[in-house]
Write an enzyme that holds these catalytic residues in place. Structure first.
Site, mmCIF file in Angstrom:
data_model
loop_
_atom_site.group_PDB
_atom_site.id
_atom_site.type_symbol
_atom_site.label_atom_id
_atom_site.label_comp_id
_atom_site.label_asym_id
_atom_site.label_seq_id
_atom_site.Cartn_x
_atom_site.Cartn_y
_atom_site.Cartn_z
ATOM 1 N N TYR A 1 -104.909 -40.698 6.191
ATOM 2 C CA TYR A 1 -105.931 -40.511 7.236
ATOM 3 C C TYR A 1 -105.805 -41.579 8.321
ATOM 4 C CZ TYR A 1 -110.607 -40.870 9.326
ATOM 5 O OH TYR A 1 -111.655 -40.972 10.204
ATOM 6 N N LEU A 2 -105.695 -42.841 7.926
ATOM 7 C CA LEU A 2 -105.611 -43.927 8.912
ATOM 8 C C LEU A 2 -104.340 -43.817 9.756
ATOM 9 C CD1 LEU A 2 -106.952 -46.978 6.874
ATOM 10 C CD2 LEU A 2 -108.137 -45.704 8.676
#
Length: 218
Positions: free
Chosen positions: A129-130
């Protein structure tokens, strides 16, 4: 102003729609499911059913035409797998940015995440996600046709907003109520002097309008 929000049924987006509608702006929210439409109408926004995972740039640009600002607040959500981090958190953000360029909408605000980094290491879902958010942010930063501002809130909470925040290029980690994130977004949409800035946001001691003015033009 007319403002179009991607991810219009998200928790931050619904709060933002209420704030914008209350101050007299015309707001449209892009949603994936028709059954979400009533929640947007209740918030004062016009629901627009359009799935950013399958729509074309032209289709999204058509919905953006005539807008004064666009806000990307979509997210795959905590229950989603690795694949949707790429199709929503990255690809949908890129699509929405390209569509804004095509539609001639310069003001573009992104709800990102603290720690977003295309070079982030790790194989857990949150690591993916990051990276996805970081890659999307990097893409938006490369578009000269957009007056972009990227907002990276800390740990989101459902506590009542205080209206007091810390908004800087680097704040360090900390919590922030979704109410206050929405309030900052409402100010940022209106403050084009924050174009070109990537800002972190946590709870603090400055009133929202003061915090935004203090970073504007930096």
């Amino acid at each position: 102003m007319r403002i179009v929000i991607a991810g219009g049924h998200g928790q931050i987006a619904l709060r933002l729609e209420r704030l914008l509608a209350a101050r007299g702006d015309e707001v449209a929210g892009l949603i994936r499911k028709a059954e979400q439409a009533d929640d947007l109408r209740e918030a004062g926004a016009e629901p627009v059913v359009l799935d950013l995972e399958s729509a074309s740039v032209d289709e999204v640009a058509e919905r953006l035409r005539g807008a004064d600002a666009a806000v990307f607040a979509a997210g795959a959500g905590p229950g989603s797998g690795v694949a949707r981090k790429d199709t929503v958190d990255k690809a949908a953000a890129v699509l929405f940015a390209d569509a804004a360029v095509k539609a001639g909408v310069r003001r573009f605000v992104v709800v990102s995440s603290m720690g977003a980094d295309p070079g982030h290491q790790g194989d857990e879902i949150f690591d993916v996600y990051l990276r996805a958010k970081g890659e999307a942010d990097a893409y938006v930063r490369g578009l000269d046709a957009l007056d972009w501002t990227i907002l990276r809130p800390g740990m989101l909470t459902d506590d009542a907003g205080t209206g007091l925040v810390r908004l800087e290029a680097r704040t360090g980690r900390g919590p922030i109520p979704r109410d206050d994130v929405a309030a900052v977004l409402a100010e940022l949409v209106d403050t084009s002097a924050t174009a070109g800035l990537t800002l972190e946001l946590i709870s603090g001691s400055a009133p929202v309008s003061v915090a935004v003015k203090s970073v504007a033009g930096n």
